[in-house]
Structure formats: structure tokens, C-alpha cells
Write a protein that holds these residues in place. Structure first.
Motif, mmCIF file in Angstrom:
data_model
loop_
_atom_site.group_PDB
_atom_site.id
_atom_site.type_symbol
_atom_site.label_atom_id
_atom_site.label_comp_id
_atom_site.label_asym_id
_atom_site.label_seq_id
_atom_site.Cartn_x
_atom_site.Cartn_y
_atom_site.Cartn_z
ATOM 1 N N TRP A 6 3.746 3.532 5.322
ATOM 2 C CA TRP A 6 3.562 2.290 6.068
ATOM 3 C C TRP A 6 4.647 2.120 7.122
ATOM 4 C CZ3 TRP A 6 1.838 -1.512 8.614
ATOM 5 C CH2 TRP A 6 2.574 -2.682 8.828
ATOM 6 N N TYR A 62 -1.927 -1.241 -5.016
ATOM 7 C CA TYR A 62 -1.056 -0.908 -3.892
ATOM 8 C C TYR A 62 -1.733 0.121 -2.984
ATOM 9 C CZ TYR A 62 3.038 0.354 -1.192
ATOM 10 O OH TYR A 62 3.904 0.576 -0.148
ATOM 11 N N LEU A 66 -2.494 -0.636 0.886
ATOM 12 C CA LEU A 66 -1.891 0.175 1.938
ATOM 13 C C LEU A 66 -2.868 0.420 3.084
ATOM 14 C CD1 LEU A 66 0.661 1.827 2.678
ATOM 15 C CD2 LEU A 66 -0.366 3.774 1.478
ATOM 16 N N MET A 85 0.407 -6.312 -0.390
ATOM 17 C CA MET A 85 1.201 -5.103 -0.610
ATOM 18 C C MET A 85 2.478 -5.413 -1.381
ATOM 19 S SD MET A 85 1.063 -2.801 2.879
ATOM 20 C CE MET A 85 2.483 -1.861 2.330
#
Length: 358
Positions: A6, A62, A66, A85
Motif C-alpha cells: 500500500w 485485511y 487492501l 484497513m
């Protein structure tokens, strides 16, 4: 690996939504808000269902979260995506740390620092692969979707090896309880160590550029040295814990961090500052893993609740550190602001004896 994936795509997402630096800073707070909201709830859920189901659900959550940021079409949607997140990351961290404390009890030797070192390894892998993908011009939507699918598949695989509910020592006891004095003292140490981590992450490059006179390339070396020495310290941390005990090790490590701050501010040259920030990374490396292990050993307290509590207190320090440095820099100087990291390190030295009483 997910965090690094990320981070390397933040510039592309920012460009896609045409966000200013100030607006981006506010939007990124969504991760922190989600994490702070979820931490107290994570302990309660783990106490009810066990750490393995919560870890698996959080890791899959998660992975899905993402994929959301590059799909956002407005700053509000991006903020909400980052909040999800942050919450998923918080559930995952507390659940996996609860598993780690149970594994330590079974193995009857320290392993916590080495497990935390793998976070650094994942970050290096994610950043390396992500940098290549971003450099190739791949759309961030495809990149983060692919990363999410990979993380989801790995999560399903690795969580089968986790300790089953009822064998991880996490279930039972009250869902919420008033923190005990030893737990609050551990939380105070967590606050101090994460003030230092957050401050170095946000201010080391600025200090090297503005105070030490480093160029753009060398300015980044301060945080690189901090990160590498933190990873190295964590890989060595378990063996050092066996040899010296957690309290003595944390005391000596925090003193090393304080000495690193002194080096950086007393000799504000580029390489002295880089060496100083590297010493801070080595010094702080074993502190938080030692705190997690100590919280999991506290008598009469559910391990998941204890870990969630010190994580929540510590995370407030991570958020508070950078603005505290900024305020001090405005009032005194940036050298004076960085000195706060040395002060919090000395506070850890003073409180390290708490670990010998767990």
C-alpha cells in the motif's frame, strides 16, 4: 508485505484523486482511527472466540481491504477504505501477538522478537516487489488486487498451523476489565517506545536535511539505518533475552537508544546522524516485543486483553510522537524536538524493572 504494498502506491492513489499534501495527511489518519477503535474490541473477540479464528478473519479482511483504496472515487471513500484497513490490521496484530505468547509458553524460550522481525522482512519484500511493479507502470488497482489475493491465499494456508481455540490461553475471563497497575506500567513503556518509533519515521529525513545538511538521497539513509538496525536487533533479541533477561536487556537497549539520540544532536553531521538513528533503531528494537511477551504472562489477566491494552496505549504514543516533535521544534529547535526521543528512552530505562515483575 501488505503494508509496504500500500505504501508504495500512495503517490499513485493521491494523484488519481488529485489530493493536496494536507488533505492526504488527513485522509491517512483513517488507518490510525480504525486501528484505535478496533484494538479494545479485538481483545474481547479473542477472549470469546480464540485467537486463531480472529487472526484468520482479520487477515482475510485485511487482504480484501487492501484492494479498496485504489478503487475509491472520493476522499471520503478513501478515508473509509483506510479505516477498514486499520481496523483489520489491529485485529490481526493483537490476535497474532496472542498466538505468539502461547507459542512462547509452549516452547519455554523467547521467540517474540524474532517473530516481530518477520514484519520487517515482509516490509522489505513488499516494498521491493511493489517498487518494481510501480516502476513498470502497472495500475495500482491491479497491483493491490493481486497483493490482496496473494495475502488471502497465504493467510488460509498459514492459519491452519495456528494453535486452536482453547489451546492458546486466550479464551475465558471478562471481555473488558479495569487495567491493573503492572499492565498500565507496561503500557507506559509501550507509549514511550512508540513515541520514538513514530518520531524517527516522520522526522529523521527532515533532521538530516535541515540540521545535518544532508542531500535528498542521504537524508533517507537515517530511516533506512533505523529500520535495518531494528530488524537486526529483533533477530538477535531472543538470544539476548535468554542471556540477560528481559528487564536488563530492555534497560540496556533503551540506554543505547538514548546514546544514539545524543550522537545525532551533539554532532549534527550527516553520517553521525545516520549512525545515531541506527543506534536508536537497535536500541528500541527489542522493547515492544518484550512488552508483548510480558503482557501475555501477567497473572490474572487474559493475554489477549493485556496485549490489546498495551498496544492501544502504545499506538497513541506512535500517533503523538511526530506532532510532539513538531511542537518542540517550533518552540525550541528541531534538535530539541529530537531530544524528546532521548527523554522517552531514558523513561524506558527507569521503567524497565516492570518487566522483571511479570
Amino acid at each position: 508485505m501488505g503494508v509496504a504494498s500500500w505504501v508504495v502506491r500512495i503517490p499513485a492513489v493521491r494523484e488519481g484523486l488529485a489530493l493536496s499534501e494536507g488533505v492526504l495527511g488527513l485522509v491517512l489518519v483513517g488507518i490510525s482511527v480504525g486501528a484505535l477503535i478496533a484494538m479494545p474490541l479485538s481483545g474481547a473477540l479473542i477472549a470469546r472466540f480464540g485467537s486463531r479464528p480472529v487472526a484468520r478473519a482479520a487477515m482475510l479482511g485485511y487482504a480484501a481491504a487492501l484492494m479498496l483504496p485504489p478503487q475509491a472515487t472520493s476522499r471520503l471513500l478513501l478515508t473509509l477504505a483506510l479505516l477498514v484497513m486499520g481496523a483489520a490490521s489491529s485485529f490481526m496484530n493483537v490476535a497474532l501477538n496472542t498466538q505468539a505468547t502461547a507459542v512462547e509458553r509452549r516452547m519455554r524460550r523467547p521467540v517474540m522478537a524474532g517473530l516481530h522481525a518477520m514484519f520487517s522482512v515482509g516490509g522489505l519484500i513488499g516494498a521491493g516487489i511493489g517498487g518494481v511493479i510501480a516502476g513498470a507502470g502497472v495500475d495500482p488497482r491491479w497491483h493491490l488486487a493481486g497483493a490482496g489475493v496473494l495475502i488471502a491465499a497465504l493467510s488460509l494456508l498459514v492459519t491452519t498451523a495456528l494453535l486452536r481455540p482453547g489451546t492458546d490461553g486466550a479464551m475465558g475471563g471478562p471481555a473488558f476489565a479495569v487495567p491493573t497497575r503492572p499492565l498500565l506500567l507496561l503500557g507506559a513503556v509501550a507509549f514511550c517506545v512508540l513515541v520514538g518509533e513514530g518520531a524517527v519515521a516522520d522526522w529523521s529525513a527532515i533532521y538530516l536535511r535541515d540540521i545535518a545538511g544532508a542531500g535528498p538521497g542521504l537524508a533517507a539513509a537515517g530511516f533506512a539505518a533505523f529500520s535495518l538496525m531494528m530488524a537486526a536487533g529483533r533477530f538477535a533479541g531472543d538470544a539476548l533475552t535468554v542471556r540477560f533477561g528481559p528487564a536488563r536487556l530492555v534497560r540496556a537497549s533503551a540506554a543505547t537508544a538514548a546514546a544514539g539520540v545524543v550522537l545525532a544532536i551533539a554532532w549534527p553531521t550527516p553520517w553521525a546522524a545516520v549512525a545515531g538513528f541506527g543506534a536508536v533503531g537497535a536500541g528500541l528494537s527489542v522493547v515492544f516485543p518484550s512488552l508483548v511477551a510480558a503482557a501475555g504472562r501477567l497473572p490474572g489477566v487474559n493475554p489477549s486483553m493485556a496485549i490489546a491494552t498495551i498496544s492501544w496505549i502504545g499506538y497513541t504514543g506512535f500517533l503523538a510522537g511526530p506532532p510532539l516533535i513538531g511542537f518542540a521544534a517550533e518552540a525550541i529547535s528541531l534538535r530539541g524536538g529530537i531530544a524528546l526521543v532521548g527523554i522517552t528512552s531514558l523513561m524506558i530505562v527507569a521503567l524497565a524493572g516492570t518487566l522483571s515483575r511479570t
